[in-house]
Design a protein around this motif. Structure first.
Motif, short mmCIF file in Angstrom:
data_model
loop_
_atom_site.label_atom_id
_atom_site.label_comp_id
_atom_site.label_asym_id
_atom_site.label_seq_id
_atom_site.Cartn_x
_atom_site.Cartn_y
_atom_site.Cartn_z
N SER A 12 0.82 -1.21 0.00
CA SER A 12 0.00 0.00 0.00
C SER A 12 0.86 1.27 0.00
O SER A 12 0.33 2.38 -0.09
CB SER A 12 -0.96 0.00 1.19
OG SER A 12 -0.24 0.00 2.40
N CYS A 13 2.17 1.14 0.06
CA CYS A 13 3.07 2.29 0.00
C CYS A 13 2.98 2.93 -1.39
O CYS A 13 2.96 2.23 -2.41
CB CYS A 13 4.51 1.85 0.26
SG CYS A 13 5.73 3.17 0.06
N GLU A 14 2.92 4.24 -1.42
CA GLU A 14 2.81 4.94 -2.71
C GLU A 14 4.04 4.76 -3.59
O GLU A 14 3.99 5.04 -4.79
CB GLU A 14 2.51 6.43 -2.51
CG GLU A 14 3.53 7.15 -1.68
CD GLU A 14 3.18 7.16 -0.19
OE1 GLU A 14 3.68 8.05 0.49
OE2 GLU A 14 2.46 6.28 0.29
N TYR A 15 5.15 4.29 -3.04
CA TYR A 15 6.37 4.07 -3.81
C TYR A 15 6.61 2.59 -4.14
O TYR A 15 7.62 2.26 -4.74
CB TYR A 15 7.59 4.63 -3.06
CG TYR A 15 7.46 6.09 -2.80
CD1 TYR A 15 7.59 7.02 -3.83
CD2 TYR A 15 7.16 6.56 -1.52
CE1 TYR A 15 7.46 8.37 -3.60
CE2 TYR A 15 7.03 7.93 -1.28
CZ TYR A 15 7.17 8.82 -2.32
OH TYR A 15 7.04 10.16 -2.09
N PHE A 16 5.70 1.74 -3.75
CA PHE A 16 5.88 0.30 -3.96
C PHE A 16 5.67 -0.07 -5.41
O PHE A 16 4.68 0.32 -6.01
CB PHE A 16 4.91 -0.51 -3.10
CG PHE A 16 5.12 -2.00 -3.24
CD1 PHE A 16 6.07 -2.64 -2.48
CD2 PHE A 16 4.39 -2.73 -4.15
CE1 PHE A 16 6.28 -4.00 -2.61
CE2 PHE A 16 4.60 -4.09 -4.30
CZ PHE A 16 5.54 -4.72 -3.52
N PRO A 17 6.54 -0.88 -5.96
CA PRO A 17 7.89 -1.17 -5.49
C PRO A 17 8.82 -0.03 -5.92
O PRO A 17 8.63 0.58 -6.98
CB PRO A 17 8.24 -2.46 -6.20
CG PRO A 17 7.50 -2.39 -7.50
CD PRO A 17 6.23 -1.62 -7.19
N CYS A 18 9.81 0.25 -5.13
CA CYS A 18 10.74 1.34 -5.45
C CYS A 18 11.72 0.93 -6.55
O CYS A 18 12.39 1.77 -7.12
CB CYS A 18 11.47 1.80 -4.19
SG CYS A 18 12.41 0.50 -3.39
N HIS A 19 11.83 -0.36 -6.81
CA HIS A 19 12.63 -0.89 -7.91
C HIS A 19 11.72 -1.79 -8.73
O HIS A 19 10.88 -2.50 -8.18
CB HIS A 19 13.81 -1.74 -7.40
CG HIS A 19 14.77 -1.00 -6.55
ND1 HIS A 19 15.83 -0.30 -7.06
CD2 HIS A 19 14.84 -0.87 -5.20
CE1 HIS A 19 16.52 0.24 -6.05
NE2 HIS A 19 15.93 -0.10 -4.93
N LYS A 20 11.88 -1.77 -10.04
CA LYS A 20 11.07 -2.64 -10.90
C LYS A 20 11.35 -4.10 -10.56
O LYS A 20 12.49 -4.50 -10.39
CB LYS A 20 11.39 -2.38 -12.37
CG LYS A 20 10.93 -1.04 -12.85
CD LYS A 20 11.25 -0.84 -14.31
CE LYS A 20 10.85 0.56 -14.75
NZ LYS A 20 11.19 0.81 -16.14
N THR A 21 10.27 -4.87 -10.45
CA THR A 21 10.42 -6.28 -10.12
C THR A 21 9.29 -7.08 -10.76
O THR A 21 8.18 -6.56 -10.93
CB THR A 21 10.41 -6.51 -8.59
OG1 THR A 21 10.53 -7.91 -8.33
CG2 THR A 21 9.15 -6.00 -7.94
N ASN A 22 9.58 -8.30 -11.11
CA ASN A 22 8.54 -9.19 -11.61
C ASN A 22 8.05 -10.13 -10.50
O ASN A 22 7.27 -11.03 -10.76
CB ASN A 22 9.01 -9.98 -12.83
CG ASN A 22 10.24 -10.83 -12.55
OD1 ASN A 22 10.78 -10.81 -11.45
ND2 ASN A 22 10.68 -11.55 -13.56
N LYS A 23 8.54 -9.90 -9.27
CA LYS A 23 8.12 -10.69 -8.11
C LYS A 23 7.70 -9.76 -6.96
O LYS A 23 8.34 -9.74 -5.90
CB LYS A 23 9.25 -11.60 -7.65
CG LYS A 23 9.66 -12.63 -8.68
CD LYS A 23 10.78 -13.50 -8.16
CE LYS A 23 11.19 -14.53 -9.20
NZ LYS A 23 12.29 -15.37 -8.70
N PRO A 24 6.63 -8.99 -7.14
CA PRO A 24 6.24 -8.04 -6.09
C PRO A 24 5.88 -8.70 -4.76
O PRO A 24 6.05 -8.09 -3.70
CB PRO A 24 5.05 -7.31 -6.69
CG PRO A 24 4.55 -8.18 -7.78
CD PRO A 24 5.73 -8.95 -8.28
#
Length: 87
Positions: A12-24
């Motif tokens: 629920s963080c407005e910055y999630f995810p702070c790095h691109k990921t294919n495994k959130p």
């Protein structure tokens, strides 16, 4: 004994995810700001230095990998040494 303290996922963080990921679902937010940044080239992460000499960690997942808790904790004595040298 539970090991839930080693992983925190804050979708629920407005910055999630702070790095691109294919495994959130596996993205660890526990170390939102990397405690290893101060170690410079000895942090062990995937970083680069910009042309202006700034450490760029945008391609680093070391603190966000749910299996790296022990590694990060193992580096705290190195961080303590840096902090004590700056006093």
């Amino acid at each position: 004994m539970s090991e839930n303290y080693k992983f925190f996922n804050h979708k629920s963080c407005e910055y999630f995810p702070c790095h691109k990921t294919n495994k959130p679902d596996e993205f660890n937010c526990l170390f939102c700001y990397c405690p290893l940044y101060a170690l410079g080239k000895n942090c062990g992460g995937n970083f680069r230095y910009t042309d202006k000499g700034i450490k760029d960690c945008s391609n680093c997942f070391l603190p966000h990998n749910k299996n790296n808790f022990e590694y990060i904790i193992s580096k705290f004595q190195d961080i303590v040494k840096i902090a004590s040298n700056n006093e």
